[in-house]
Design an enzyme around this catalytic site. Structure first.
Site, PDB file in Angstrom:
ATOM      1  N   ASP A  69      24.202  -0.823 -16.064  1.00  0.00           N
ATOM      2  CA  ASP A  69      23.111  -1.662 -16.558  1.00  0.00           C
ATOM      3  C   ASP A  69      23.302  -3.122 -16.154  1.00  0.00           C
ATOM      4  O   ASP A  69      24.365  -3.510 -15.642  1.00  0.00           O
ATOM      5  CB  ASP A  69      22.978  -1.547 -18.093  1.00  0.00           C
ATOM      6  CG  ASP A  69      24.325  -1.479 -18.803  1.00  0.00           C
ATOM      7  OD1 ASP A  69      25.315  -2.019 -18.258  1.00  0.00           O
ATOM      8  OD2 ASP A  69      24.400  -0.887 -19.892  1.00  0.00           O
ATOM      9  N   ASN A 138      25.852   1.286 -32.722  1.00  0.00           N
ATOM     10  CA  ASN A 138      24.643   2.017 -33.130  1.00  0.00           C
ATOM     11  C   ASN A 138      24.466   3.326 -32.358  1.00  0.00           C
ATOM     12  O   ASN A 138      23.430   3.964 -32.461  1.00  0.00           O
ATOM     13  CB  ASN A 138      23.398   1.134 -32.951  1.00  0.00           C
ATOM     14  CG  ASN A 138      23.121   0.795 -31.489  1.00  0.00           C
ATOM     15  OD1 ASN A 138      23.844   1.207 -30.592  1.00  0.00           O
ATOM     16  ND2 ASN A 138      22.072   0.030 -31.249  1.00  0.00           N
ATOM     17  N   HIS A 140      24.475   3.659 -29.014  1.00  0.00           N
ATOM     18  CA  HIS A 140      23.891   3.594 -27.666  1.00  0.00           C
ATOM     19  C   HIS A 140      24.944   3.896 -26.600  1.00  0.00           C
ATOM     20  O   HIS A 140      26.136   3.642 -26.797  1.00  0.00           O
ATOM     21  CB  HIS A 140      23.177   2.257 -27.410  1.00  0.00           C
ATOM     22  CG  HIS A 140      24.040   1.064 -27.180  1.00  0.00           C
ATOM     23  ND1 HIS A 140      23.648  -0.211 -27.519  1.00  0.00           N
ATOM     24  CD2 HIS A 140      25.281   0.902 -26.634  1.00  0.00           C
ATOM     25  CE1 HIS A 140      24.583  -1.070 -27.183  1.00  0.00           C
ATOM     26  NE2 HIS A 140      25.583  -0.423 -26.657  1.00  0.00           N
TER      27      HIS A 140
HETATM   28  C1  F6R Z   1      28.061  -1.689 -20.928  1.00  0.00           C
HETATM   29  C2  F6R Z   1      27.217  -0.802 -21.717  1.00  0.00           C
HETATM   30  C3  F6R Z   1      27.307  -0.707 -23.197  1.00  0.00           C
HETATM   31  C4  F6R Z   1      28.718  -0.851 -23.775  1.00  0.00           C
HETATM   32  C5  F6R Z   1      28.686  -0.764 -25.280  1.00  0.00           C
HETATM   33  C6  F6R Z   1      30.075  -0.963 -25.870  1.00  0.00           C
HETATM   34  O1  F6R Z   1      27.821  -1.518 -19.541  1.00  0.00           O
HETATM   35  O2  F6R Z   1      26.423  -0.141 -21.136  1.00  0.00           O
HETATM   36  O3  F6R Z   1      26.765   0.527 -23.618  1.00  0.00           O
HETATM   37  O4  F6R Z   1      29.518   0.164 -23.238  1.00  0.00           O
HETATM   38  O5  F6R Z   1      27.820  -1.702 -25.795  1.00  0.00           O
HETATM   39  O6  F6R Z   1      30.494  -2.273 -25.592  1.00  0.00           O
HETATM   40  P1  F6R Z   1      32.002  -2.722 -25.853  1.00  0.00           P
HETATM   41  O7  F6R Z   1      32.835  -1.876 -24.963  1.00  0.00           O
HETATM   42  O8  F6R Z   1      32.051  -4.176 -25.465  1.00  0.00           O
HETATM   43  O9  F6R Z   1      32.267  -2.469 -27.299  1.00  0.00           O
END
Ligand code: F6R
Length: 265
Positions: A69, A138, A140
């Site tokens: 992303d 959440n 995602h």
């Molecule tokens: C990053 C992404 C997000 C993160 C998620 C967790 O490319 O797509 O889905 O993997 O928000 O973020 P962290 O690892 O910083 O807790």
């Protein structure tokens, strides 16, 4: 789904790095297609892979990579763009060609067309061999927020307030966090041949429990990974703390420790 509960981030990084190393070595000169995530979760894995590159000669020269992303509105050169993040934290320290590491252009004049084109480019590259994922508190994965279609393709998405708050730590002020992103869709991610998700800390415990044991639902987008035949989940004790079947996962990993990771789990 294969669940590894590990003592700490370094132990988890070794498990994930082993999967990357095997994927890269198996592809040989034809070059693996790697799916890379940003955020804090994959950083220990990237650090371990940089070490293996420097100390053990693991070469990524033939590889290509696609990011999950990118924020809409941040040009590639912006220090908080994911384009910059993956260079700072991983690819500038290994031998992959910079031009072989591809991410959506967050500054495209037509972000929707850029998203569709990005999806097409992943397919043209033959698809992703190994995709690393983090998970949002959440539930995602990439920026597929709750409510995302389980069949979604790469597209422009709006970020939830909780994601904006989670990501504010990287920006001077919460007001600076972009509110939209181009994100691979859940259907796009599911086309990767193998997926490894890594999470640590109590803040991820509810999402990890849903991912592994919840009903498949757009409310917790990561639950769609239950439908993929080759998913490995690597979590520390805190992130595993709400798993009902944690004892079983520990026990079954111990029983299987002599068996190489299969393709279908
Ligand atoms: C990053 C992404 C997000 C993160 C998620 C967790 O490319 O797509 O889905 O993997 O928000 O973020 P962290 O690892 O910083 O807790």
């Amino acid at each position: 789904m294969e669940i590894h509960i590990v003592a700490d981030a370094d132990a988890g990084a070794k498990v994930v790095a082993d999967l990357f190393e095997r994927t890269v070595r198996d592809a040989g000169d034809s070059g693996a297609v790697l799916g890379l995530a940003t955020g804090s979760s994959p950083v220990p894995t990237y650090t371990e892979l940089i070490r293996r590159h420097r100390e053990e000669g693991l070469s990524f020269a033939a590889c290509r990579a696609f990011l999950l992303d990118e924020y809409v509105g941040l040009p590639a050169g912006h220090e908080q763009s994911y384009h910059a993040f993956i260079r700072d934290n991983f690819i500038s320290s290994i031998d992959i060609e910079d031009a072989s590491v591809i991410s959506p252009n967050g500054a495209a004049s037509d972000p929707a067309a850029e998203a569709a084109d990005y999806d097409r480019r992943i397919g043209e590259a033959g698809g992703v061999d190994l995709q690393i994922l983090g998970i949002g508190s959440n539930g995602h994965i990439a920026f597929n927020e709750p409510g995302s279609s389980l069949a979604s393709r790469t597209r422009v998405v709006g970020l939830t307030r909780s994601t904006i708050a989670d990501n504010a730590r990287y920006f001077d002020s919460p007001a600076d966090v972009p509110v939209r992103a181009i994100s691979q869709g859940l259907g796009t991610i599911l086309e990767a041949r193998r997926i490894v998700l890594t999470a640590s800390g109590e803040g991820k415990a509810a999402a990890v429990a849903q991912l592994a044991e919840g009903a498949i639902s757009a409310r917790w987008p990561a639950t769609v990974l239950q439908t993929h035949p080759a998913v490995t989940v690597v979590v520390d004790e805190a992130a595993a703390s709400q798993l009902e079947l944690a004892d079983y996962y520990r026990h079954s990993r111990a029983l299987e420790s002599d068996i190489p990771l299969s393709t279908d789990r």
